[in-house]
Structures are given as structure tokens and as C-alpha cells.
Write a protein that holds these residues in place. Structure first.
Motif: not given
Length: 236
Positions: A90, A92, A151, A155, A168, A171-172, A199
Motif C-alpha cells: 500500500i 502513500q 486509499q 487497500i 503499508a 498510508p494516512t 505500517m
């Protein structure tokens, strides 16, 4: 069904390189099946290079490493697609194909990983979109979706081949706090169903709100909260 008890990720005396430069040395850790682990560190500390080594985008030149029972050292390029079928990645920056619908984005990945039956492809796409709460988005173009929705599609794409672990990378990072929290809730649901997650994040608030094991890249080493204590401050 695979009843193996070996770790999903195992690194021993690994050195992580970026070009010819040593970024991290003496890296030793395991990630067990179903575990949730944060990867933190300041920009340039080696987080992305470590992740790229784990999904075989960078070669493992020194040390012993395995991901989903694939040995990373001297992994032939022809074997990399088989490793990638066992993991989910995953990014960004999403890396969606913006000239194709959501369904076409997902179908592209399935076909590239060996799926041929059109009805099974359609069913699997429906399943993963439902899993991320976007079952009505199949025929939309990526630009018609918000950042948070994009996003979620990323996923869904990572879940297509039922991976044993998700990698990941921030990812946020590009999402506002409320949307980021929704993405985090989705990760926790996926993790609770048995998928391990590593993550990378700069989001101190998320780590505070949802505490889990932390690996910290600092001064060329990887510190592990499971074996040593270290401080986490905002910005790391």
C-alpha cells in the motif's frame, strides 16, 4: 491450508542499502502471523528502504531474510511476482491507473497475478470492494473519488490475493485526521481477520490511539519496542 508456524517476516544480521550507501545495519526482527507492527523514524532514517527490501524492490545483499517463506537473499527476479502474490503493498501516493475504472484497476492486478476466469475475477473484485466499503465504486474513475476513497481502493487492491501480510508506506500521510482514522479502523479490521500488517507512519496520534509493537529506525539501527524501551515523541 498452510499450518506453518514460521514468522511472516524474519531478518537476521541484515544490512539495508540505498544505492551504495548503508542506511541500516545489524537489522534483526521477526513479524509473526497476524501481528500489527508500526515502523517509525524520521525522514531519511531508512523506513522506505527497509520496506522496499521486504517486498524485493531493493535487493537483500547482506544478511538473511525471508518474507512469507521466500528467501530474499539472491531472490531471482523471476520469483519476485510469486512473492508479491503472497503480500499486499500500500503506497502513500496510491499508484492507481487514472485512465481506467476502479474495477479495471483491480482486474489488471488479478490478471497480472495469474487469474483468468472472468466470473471469478468479477466476484473477487466485488468481495474486496465490499470489504473496504466501496462496493458501489466499481465503475467510477479514480479522479471521481476522494483521497480517502482512493486509499480504500489501494487497500482493496492489496487484498486481492489474500496476502499473509500488508506492507503499508505512510498510508494516512496525505489524509485529514478524520479520514485517516477511518483508514486505520479498516486496517485494524483486516488485522483482526488474521492478516499481519507492517505500517510505516509519521502519525503520532494514531500510534497513541491504537498502540501496538513499534520498530523505530534511528541512527542506522532498528530498535524494537518488544525487546527494548525507547521514547516516542511527536515527530519521532
Amino acid at each position: 491450508m498452510n499450518f506453518s508456524t514460521s514468522p511472516v517476516v524474519s531478518l537476521r544480521d541484515v544490512v539495508i542499502y540505498q544505492d551504495v550507501n548503508t542506511i541500516l545495519s545489524n537489522v534483526n526482527f521477526d513479524i509473526e502471523k497476524g501481528e500489527f507492527v508500526y515502523l517509525v523514524g524520521r525522514t531519511g532514517s531508512g523506513k522506505s528502504s527497509l520496506l522496499k527490501t521486504l517486498y524485493a524492490d531493493l535487493p537483500l545483499q547482506t544478511g538473511i531474510g525471508s518474507v512469507s517463506e521466500f528467501r530474499l537473499s539472491k531472490l531471482p527476479r523471476a520469483k519476485v511476482p510469486f512473492l508479491r502474490r503472497k503480500i499486499g503493498i500500500i503506497f502513500q501516493d496510491f499508484q492507481l491507473l487514472f485512465d481506467r475504472t476502479v474495477a479495471e484497476n483491480l482486474s489488471f492486478v488479478l490478471k497480472a497475478t495469474g487469474w483468468k476466469d472472468k466470473s471469478k475475477i468479477k466476484q473477487r473484485i466485488s468481495e474486496v470492494l465490499m470489504r473496504v466499503g466501496l462496493d458501489a465504486a466499481a465503475n467510477k474513475m479514480p479522479h471521481q473519488l476522494s483521497g480517502g476513497e482512493q486509499q480504500r481502493i489501494v487497500i482493496a487492491r492489496a487484498l486481492l490475493n489474500e496476502p499473509v501480510i500488508l506492507f503499508a508506506d505512510e498510508p494516512t500521510g496525505n489524509l485529514d485526521p478524520m479520514v485517516a482514522d477511518g483508514i486505520m479502523q479498516l486496517f485494524l479490521e483486516i488485522n483482526n481477520s488474521g492478516t499481519a500488517i507492517l505500517m510505516a507512519t509519521h502519525n503520532y496520534e494514531i500510534i497513541n490511539r491504537y498502540p501496538n509493537r513499534v520498530l523505530k529506525c534511528e541512527h542506522g539501527k532498528v530498535l524494537d519496542s518488544r525487546v527494548e524501551s525507547f521514547s516516542l515523541t511527536n515527530g519521532f
